[in-house]
Design a protein around this motif. Sequence first.
Motif, short mmCIF file in Angstrom:
data_model
loop_
_atom_site.label_atom_id
_atom_site.label_comp_id
_atom_site.label_asym_id
_atom_site.label_seq_id
_atom_site.Cartn_x
_atom_site.Cartn_y
_atom_site.Cartn_z
N HIS A 8 0.83 -1.22 0.00
CA HIS A 8 0.00 0.00 0.00
C HIS A 8 0.85 1.25 0.00
O HIS A 8 0.62 2.19 -0.77
N ASN A 9 1.86 1.29 0.88
CA ASN A 9 2.70 2.48 0.99
C ASN A 9 3.47 2.73 -0.30
O ASN A 9 3.62 3.89 -0.73
N ASP A 10 3.96 1.68 -0.93
CA ASP A 10 4.69 1.83 -2.19
C ASP A 10 3.78 2.38 -3.29
O ASP A 10 4.17 3.26 -4.07
N LEU A 11 2.57 1.87 -3.35
CA LEU A 11 1.62 2.35 -4.36
C LEU A 11 1.22 3.80 -4.09
O LEU A 11 1.17 4.63 -5.00
N LEU A 12 0.95 4.10 -2.82
CA LEU A 12 0.58 5.47 -2.45
C LEU A 12 1.73 6.42 -2.74
O LEU A 12 1.52 7.52 -3.28
N GLY A 13 2.94 6.01 -2.39
CA GLY A 13 4.11 6.85 -2.65
C GLY A 13 4.28 7.17 -4.12
O GLY A 13 4.57 8.32 -4.49
N ALA A 14 4.09 6.17 -4.98
CA ALA A 14 4.23 6.39 -6.42
C ALA A 14 3.16 7.33 -6.94
O ALA A 14 3.42 8.21 -7.78
N THR A 15 1.94 7.18 -6.43
CA THR A 15 0.84 8.05 -6.86
C THR A 15 1.09 9.50 -6.47
O THR A 15 0.94 10.42 -7.28
N VAL A 16 1.46 9.71 -5.21
CA VAL A 16 1.67 11.07 -4.72
C VAL A 16 2.90 11.70 -5.36
O VAL A 16 2.92 12.90 -5.67
N LYS A 17 3.94 10.91 -5.58
CA LYS A 17 5.14 11.41 -6.27
C LYS A 17 4.77 11.98 -7.63
O LYS A 17 5.20 13.09 -8.00
N ALA A 18 3.96 11.25 -8.38
CA ALA A 18 3.55 11.73 -9.71
C ALA A 18 2.74 13.02 -9.61
O ALA A 18 2.91 13.94 -10.42
N ASN A 19 1.89 13.11 -8.61
CA ASN A 19 1.07 14.32 -8.43
C ASN A 19 1.93 15.51 -8.02
O ASN A 19 1.67 16.65 -8.44
N LEU A 20 2.94 15.29 -7.20
CA LEU A 20 3.87 16.36 -6.82
C LEU A 20 4.61 16.89 -8.04
O LEU A 20 4.79 18.09 -8.21
#
Length: 212
Positions: A8-20
């Motif tokens: 979950h954390n890895d997926l969330l991190g990738a999603t938020v990284k792209a949005n940043l």
Amino acid sequence: MANPVKVHNDLLGATVKANLEKRGFEAYYCENKEQALAKALELIPETDVVSWGGSVSIEEIGLLNAVKQRNKVIDRDTAKTPEERVEIMRQGLLCDTFLMSTNAMSKDGVLVNIDGNGNRVGALCYGPKQIVMVIGVNKIMGSVESAVARAREIAAPTNVQRFPGTNTPCAKLGVCMNCIVPECVCAQVVITRKSRPAGRIKVILVGEDLGF
């Protein structure tokens, strides 16, 4: 079986990284504290003068001790008087690299920070050449509104406990009372929705809980 929390954390991190990145932030995702420390040091030239705002997160990954040993630093805790402390904080606004975390952020990449003195959010907005932020996944919320609520209802009332004797309602009751007392730790609430110029604010997301 894979660890569901890590997945979950890895997926969330990738999603938020792209949005940043869409908002002009230079963003990275690191699975743990050790990777985050290595990435932060990679982003900070050894010739940089470094300062920081109050942040448990940068201490938890070992970044504070590392830059003290490697870089020239502007450290308000070396002050011998309250007046000298204020002056050192002012000098920190013109450092090369300023280190901090965030009180909360939304999943679409908006940062929310609350400050009492204003030096931390002041540096975030303008002054230092670059900002290096270390943010645990526990600070990622679903919306800007929920990020503001987290900053006010969780981060601020918890953080104030680091300073015994602070005379605010949240220090005594553990909850935000929307106060305007002289020692209010929520004097400034700053929402950062874009890095301008692009790349000035560098965000290291960490797949672990950090700070408050």
